[in-house]
Motif scaffolding. Structure first.
Motif, short mmCIF file in Angstrom:
data_model
loop_
_atom_site.label_atom_id
_atom_site.label_comp_id
_atom_site.label_asym_id
_atom_site.label_seq_id
_atom_site.Cartn_x
_atom_site.Cartn_y
_atom_site.Cartn_z
N ILE A 417 54.26 39.85 -2.69
CA ILE A 417 54.90 41.09 -2.27
C ILE A 417 56.42 40.97 -2.49
CG2 ILE A 417 55.30 42.65 -0.33
CD1 ILE A 417 52.41 42.57 -1.40
N GLY A 418 57.00 42.02 -3.08
CA GLY A 418 58.44 41.99 -3.34
C GLY A 418 58.82 40.95 -4.37
N TYR A 419 57.96 40.77 -5.37
CA TYR A 419 58.19 39.75 -6.40
C TYR A 419 59.58 39.91 -7.02
CZ TYR A 419 57.39 36.80 -10.48
OH TYR A 419 57.48 35.82 -11.44
N GLY A 420 60.26 38.78 -7.17
CA GLY A 420 61.61 38.79 -7.73
C GLY A 420 62.69 38.54 -6.69
N GLN A 421 62.28 38.29 -5.43
CA GLN A 421 63.27 38.14 -4.37
C GLN A 421 63.87 36.73 -4.28
OE1 GLN A 421 64.77 40.05 -2.23
NE2 GLN A 421 63.62 41.94 -2.02
N SER A 422 63.03 35.68 -4.35
CA SER A 422 63.57 34.35 -4.10
C SER A 422 62.93 33.28 -4.98
CB SER A 422 63.37 33.97 -2.63
OG SER A 422 62.06 33.48 -2.41
N GLU A 423 63.53 32.09 -4.96
CA GLU A 423 63.02 30.96 -5.74
C GLU A 423 61.71 30.42 -5.18
OE1 GLU A 423 67.33 29.20 -7.33
OE2 GLU A 423 66.32 28.26 -5.62
N LEU A 424 61.30 30.84 -4.01
CA LEU A 424 60.01 30.41 -3.47
C LEU A 424 58.86 30.81 -4.39
CD1 LEU A 424 60.43 31.26 0.32
CD2 LEU A 424 60.44 28.99 -0.74
N GLU A 425 59.07 31.83 -5.17
CA GLU A 425 58.02 32.28 -6.10
C GLU A 425 57.70 31.20 -7.13
OE1 GLU A 425 59.81 36.74 -5.52
OE2 GLU A 425 59.95 35.79 -7.48
N GLU A 426 58.71 30.44 -7.55
CA GLU A 426 58.46 29.37 -8.52
C GLU A 426 57.63 28.25 -7.88
OE1 GLU A 426 61.92 30.83 -8.78
OE2 GLU A 426 60.63 32.00 -10.10
N TYR A 427 57.87 27.98 -6.61
CA TYR A 427 57.07 26.98 -5.89
C TYR A 427 55.61 27.44 -5.82
CZ TYR A 427 61.29 24.57 -4.20
OH TYR A 427 62.46 23.86 -4.11
N ALA A 428 55.41 28.72 -5.53
CA ALA A 428 54.05 29.26 -5.46
C ALA A 428 53.37 29.21 -6.83
CB ALA A 428 54.08 30.70 -4.94
N GLU A 429 54.11 29.51 -7.87
CA GLU A 429 53.53 29.48 -9.22
C GLU A 429 53.03 28.08 -9.58
OE1 GLU A 429 56.68 31.07 -11.55
OE2 GLU A 429 56.10 33.17 -11.21
N ARG A 430 53.80 27.05 -9.21
CA ARG A 430 53.37 25.68 -9.50
C ARG A 430 52.10 25.32 -8.71
NH1 ARG A 430 59.07 24.84 -9.54
NH2 ARG A 430 59.09 24.08 -7.38
N ALA A 431 52.04 25.78 -7.46
CA ALA A 431 50.84 25.51 -6.65
C ALA A 431 49.63 26.25 -7.21
CB ALA A 431 51.10 25.93 -5.21
N LEU A 432 49.84 27.42 -7.75
CA LEU A 432 48.73 28.21 -8.33
C LEU A 432 48.21 27.58 -9.62
CD1 LEU A 432 50.21 31.72 -7.60
CD2 LEU A 432 48.01 30.92 -6.75
N GLN A 433 49.10 26.98 -10.38
CA GLN A 433 48.68 26.33 -11.62
C GLN A 433 47.65 25.24 -11.35
OE1 GLN A 433 52.30 25.00 -13.53
NE2 GLN A 433 52.98 27.09 -14.00
N ARG A 434 47.79 24.53 -10.26
CA ARG A 434 46.84 23.49 -9.89
C ARG A 434 45.44 24.10 -9.70
NH1 ARG A 434 46.36 19.14 -6.49
NH2 ARG A 434 48.57 18.81 -6.50
N GLN A 435 45.39 25.35 -9.25
CA GLN A 435 44.12 26.02 -8.97
C GLN A 435 43.60 26.81 -10.16
OE1 GLN A 435 45.19 28.44 -5.59
NE2 GLN A 435 44.90 26.78 -4.12
N GLY A 436 44.35 26.84 -11.26
CA GLY A 436 43.96 27.65 -12.41
C GLY A 436 44.09 29.13 -12.13
#
Length: 546
Positions: A417-436
């Motif tokens: 939600i509100g994509y583009g707000q903070s660098e936390l999104e990059e942390y989430a993206e790395r965690a999602l990559q592990r899950q495919g």
């Protein structure tokens, strides 16, 4: 040469190990399971908890259950020696005049309560009234220095009533360089408009409703601005707020403009022009109300997993424990159980807390788990925490919020939600990559959803905040099926008694979402970096001041 290759191989191996979570992490990560989530969701959504309404027996059962769950995990009390943070609330139930009288202009007329307008006061007092209050049209009611925009420039509204538009000037332009185009900024939220009008000294404020700009019909406004409402109680009894805050229908606003010789005035289009100037409407309004007042105290529940080397630096996990209690029966059922909203989010942060306790090596920073009250009444529990933070906001690394995870099984997308707000999104993206899995940016940025859940309260005091959950791209059934299920939940179960736990509750996707938040928090808890707000975020300047 051989020695060089061996050294290079060692360097590569060390680098690989540095990027690969250790066994310590893996075991904790994999401990998050359906077996841990489902019993907790089932308990929280049971009839025994009476719909988890603040001020009721349902609250007592809920907060004691959460305290016991955190105690079982060995977590420390999060508020000194207590697991609770008291949240003083006041309930105001307004009886409004049946008509709002409009004088001046070409002729006097009346607007009818409910059909044409709704109004309330946050002031904790028996009655309030505006009598012949001069009406001023203040465009979007926005002062946004970063966009070089000031609807109040040169305007004296002290003691007057301002009429303003919902959303912000960028909506409908498709121009992302103008505010954020169709993406609502905080300046577009009704909460901001009420606050700004009070700062300008206005006695009253009414917002013009329009469904597309608001992203909800007038019926939503009618429901939210009538009957009993909860507010945070503060030392000045909210006397710093405008005397009256309300809404008028678009038809009523058109009638008022026509009454001053401006029939057909396209106020949304005109008010977004850079050279727009606010103006008096040469009309006055009169309306009042009487309040019944009830005071009580609700509770946030807070627990702490303490870090080792930097325990005063914290990552806060949040989820709201409350729902709507016992209400109007639907198909004979009057308990609003709130299994998805937000039994799932609360169960998720408990599971994440349990995962932290399974780490063999403690993290360097601390993790704090807050189950907040009264989200459904306007983010009140988290707003109280933001106004009375237990942990220094400047040393609070991030807020990770869990709200309404849907039981669709594994979905491949994760909507932020509100994509583009903070660098936390990059942390989430790395965690999602592990899950495919992959990130799905906010699909409805015009709704301003970033400002409608508890993470906003943390963002408002500068703390980078992340709110995301599984989307609709079902691994087993496809995206079309997932979208149908999303719509079905929204239309049939959202905020209704039918939001219940059943034995076929599929929590596989909730496990994955909880694992994402755990990995983000674990990573942050073992590094010294403080994630930043991105350029263009409304909250960047607040953080930088800290």
């Amino acid at each position: 040469m051989k020695k060089t290759l061996i050294v290079l191989a060692a360097i590569i191996l060390i680098g690989f190990q540095a990027c690969t979570p250790d066994q310590n992490f893996e075991e904790a990560y994999n401990s998050i399971s359906e077996e841990g989530l489902k019993p907790r969701i089932k308990t929280l959504a049971s009839d025994e908890f009476l719909g988890r309404m603040p001020f009721t027996e349902g609250e007592t059962k809920t907060i004691n259950y959460l305290k016991e769950e955190f105690q079982k995990l060995g977590l420390k009390p999060g508020n000194g020696d207590s697991y609770f943070q008291e949240v003083p609330l006041v309930e105001l139930n307004a009886t409004v005049d049946p008509q709002m009288k409009i004088t001046g202009g070409d002729q006097a007329f009346e607007l009818n309560y409910w059909d044409d307008f709704v109004v309330l006061t946050r002031r904790v007092t028996d009655s309030v009234r505006l009598e012949n209050s001069e009406i001023v049209f203040a465009g979007y009611g926005t002062i946004a220095p970063e966009y070089n925009w000031n609807d109040y420039e040169g305007l004296d509204v002290k003691g007057k009533t301002v009429m303003v538009l919902i959303n912000d000037p960028g909506f409908g332009t498709e121009d992302k360089s103008f505010f954020k185009g169709n993406e609502m900024t905080y300046y577009g939220r009704w909460t901001y408009k009420y606050e700004e009008a009070a700062r300008q000294g206005a006695a009253g404020i009414i917002i013009v409703h329009e469904t597309a700009h608001a992203s909800y019909p007038f019926e939503v406004v009618q429901g939210g601005w009538s009957g009993a409402n909860l507010y945070l109680e503060n030392s000045d009894n909210n006397m710093s707020r405008c005397i009256l805050e309300g809404w008028v229908s678009m038809e009523s606003a058109n009638r008022m403009f026509a009454n001053m010789g401006m029939e057909g005035y396209d106020f949304y289009e005109e008010a977004r022009k850079p050279d727009f100037k606010s103006f008096p409407m040469n009309q006055q309004l009169s309306v009042g109300l009487k309040n019944s007042i009830k005071r009580s105290v609700s509770n946030n529940v807070i627990a702490k997993y303490e870090g080792t080397t930097r325990p005063d630096e914290v990552i806060i996990y949040s989820a709201h424990w409350d729902h709507f209690g016992i209400g109007s029966p639907v198909d004979g059922d009057s308990i609003y159980n709130g299994a998805v909203d937000n039994g799932t989010g609360v169960a998720a942060i408990i599971q994440i807390a349990e995962a932290f306790t399974k780490l063999n090596k403690a993290t360097e920073r601390s993790a704090v788990f807050i189950a907040v009250t009264a989200e459904e009444q306007g983010l009140l529990g988290s707003a109280h925490y933001a106004a009375n933070p237990i942990y220094d906001p400047a040393k609070t690394v991030a807020n990770l919020n869990a709200d309404a995870y849907r039981p669709l099984g594994r979905v491949n997308d994760f909507s932020i939600i509100g994509y583009g707000q903070s660098e936390l999104e990059e942390y989430a993206e790395r965690a999602l990559q592990r899950q495919g899995r992959y990130v799905l940016p906010d699909q409805f940025p015009e709704k301003g959803s970033f400002f409608r859940s508890d993470h906003y309260s943390f963002a408002s005091i500068g703390i980078p905040a992340l709110d995301g959950s599984g989307g609709t791209d079902s691994e087993a059934n496809g995206k079309e099926w997932g979208e149908e299920q999303y719509k079905k939940y929204t239309s049939e179960n959202y905020h209704k008694p039918s939001d219940e736990y059943t034995d076929d509750f599929n929590a596989e996707g909730i496990v994955l979402d909880a694992q994402v938040l755990f990995e983000v928090g674990y990573t942050l808890a073992n590094e010294s970096y403080f994630p930043k707000w991105k350029q263009g975020s409304e909250f960047k300047a607040i953080r930088e001041k800290q």
